[in-house]
Write a protein that holds these residues in place. Sequence first.
Motif, PDB file in Angstrom:
ATOM      1  N   ALA A  41       0.867  -1.184   0.000  1.00  0.00           N
ATOM      2  CA  ALA A  41       0.000   0.000   0.000  1.00  0.00           C
ATOM      3  C   ALA A  41       0.900   1.229   0.000  1.00  0.00           C
ATOM      4  O   ALA A  41       1.719   1.402   0.902  1.00  0.00           O
ATOM      5  CB  ALA A  41      -0.901  -0.008   1.239  1.00  0.00           C
ATOM      6  N   ILE A  50       6.122   6.131   7.323  1.00  0.00           N
ATOM      7  CA  ILE A  50       6.972   5.083   6.735  1.00  0.00           C
ATOM      8  C   ILE A  50       6.890   5.132   5.217  1.00  0.00           C
ATOM      9  O   ILE A  50       6.892   4.101   4.548  1.00  0.00           O
ATOM     10  CB  ILE A  50       6.587   3.677   7.262  1.00  0.00           C
ATOM     11  N   TRP A  53       5.449   3.646   2.013  1.00  0.00           N
ATOM     12  CA  TRP A  53       4.337   2.778   2.415  1.00  0.00           C
ATOM     13  C   TRP A  53       3.292   3.557   3.224  1.00  0.00           C
ATOM     14  O   TRP A  53       3.606   4.549   3.888  1.00  0.00           O
ATOM     15  CB  TRP A  53       4.820   1.583   3.239  1.00  0.00           C
ATOM     16  N   CYS A  54       2.089   3.057   3.209  1.00  0.00           N
ATOM     17  CA  CYS A  54       0.983   3.605   4.020  1.00  0.00           C
ATOM     18  C   CYS A  54       1.120   3.082   5.459  1.00  0.00           C
ATOM     19  O   CYS A  54       1.502   1.931   5.676  1.00  0.00           O
ATOM     20  CB  CYS A  54      -0.343   3.129   3.425  1.00  0.00           C
ATOM     21  N   ASP A  55       0.817   3.930   6.438  1.00  0.00           N
ATOM     22  CA  ASP A  55       0.793   3.473   7.836  1.00  0.00           C
ATOM     23  C   ASP A  55      -0.541   3.765   8.509  1.00  0.00           C
ATOM     24  O   ASP A  55      -0.642   3.718   9.739  1.00  0.00           O
ATOM     25  CB  ASP A  55       1.944   4.095   8.642  1.00  0.00           C
TER      26      ASP A  55
END
Lengths: 72, 349
Positions: A41, A50, A53-55
């Motif tokens: 993602a 991050i 990337w998705c967090d």
Amino acid sequence: MPELPPVTVTACPNGPILVRGDFELRTPDGRVVAQHRRTVALCRCGKSTIKPWCDGTHKIIGFVTEPEPPAG
Amino acid sequence: MPATMLEDGVPLQRPMLLPQARGPVSEAVLSALRGAPVALPEAVGAGLAASAGILDDEDVQLALFLLYEQHYGGLAEVDEDLEWDATLLAARAAIETAFEAALRAAVPMPGRPEPTSPAVAAALFALTGRDDGPSLSRYVAKNATLQQLREFLVQRSLYTLKEADPHSWAIPRLSATAKAALVEIQADEYGGGRPQRMHSAIFAGTMRSVGLDDAYGAYLDLLPAPTIAAMNTMSLFGLHRRLRGAIVGHLAAFEMTSSVPNRLYGNGFRRHGFDERTTWYFDEHVEADAVHEQIAAHDLAGALVASEPSLLDDVLFGAAACLFVEGRVGAHMLTAWNEDRSSLRGPLP
């Protein structure tokens, strides 16, 4: 066997972009970003801690994507 | 503490040691599991009739947990044929009937969306996005003592040392998009072919890094009823094909309430000076569950309801039940810690 695209990219409503398939994510200078899982993602709200990337931060900040354009 | 058997650094699951009884129902179940003659239906019936509330009943929740554990990693010194013993299955069914009724009565149901994939996904994000009282993750990040962090891991261990297993029961009961989505999530949970990346194995490493025993069930005697009830909720939903909507909703809600709290849990351990050996589990979940929650909302829960609209209510029930039982575990811990006492039933060695 039906022809399947090697990579699919799915924009999730109010959320990240899911990428599945055979792909390589690179930095602007061409280095490959280490990938820890097959489906990833990608941050779309810009506030992930991050990135790329998705967090899940999009949920905290109330990130809203445009509604889907009407079909046809 | 006994050394865990490791294979390439990954713990090998062994049948768990039998715990102490907590009352007449768990005593009768333990006797039956040991092969001793016991009037099990009578003991279960009397225990259920006398229960002041099954969700907090230490004796009944432990009994149900033991009956379920036969279907997972198993119980030491218990004949494996008893997994399908009609008397034990009847006892399980009697407890499950009361347990499911109590959950359906207690869990607040959200409003019903249209039975389409986008509407179900949106409803699940709305349900899981509601801020519901005090936050365990914020307390862990900012206030928890080292002893409370160790307690937190012990509380989590009942599920996390077999993370993903209860939801895997649903795989053969789903089809098409929902099945592929569940397998996609579970493959990642189980390490994508690398046992060292299996979430349960990463969590075992976290436990060892703070001096805790990573053997499954090592701390069961210390775990209170709400924690066991949260585990039993997953097993109830996972082991009944009839409840496939509920186990899917449960997984969706679990994944959708994971990324952000796990960042805070990791911060709590970093605050006490622990490094990646301890925080890998939490860091991994920040990234993994941001992926899983999208798959779970759209391709798993959304697609399941789109193909089987009659499951809409159970998907919502499963999601709301997850928030309800997990919320009770969090409240139990926060209440104890705010009163400066342990959330466990006895001191942690």
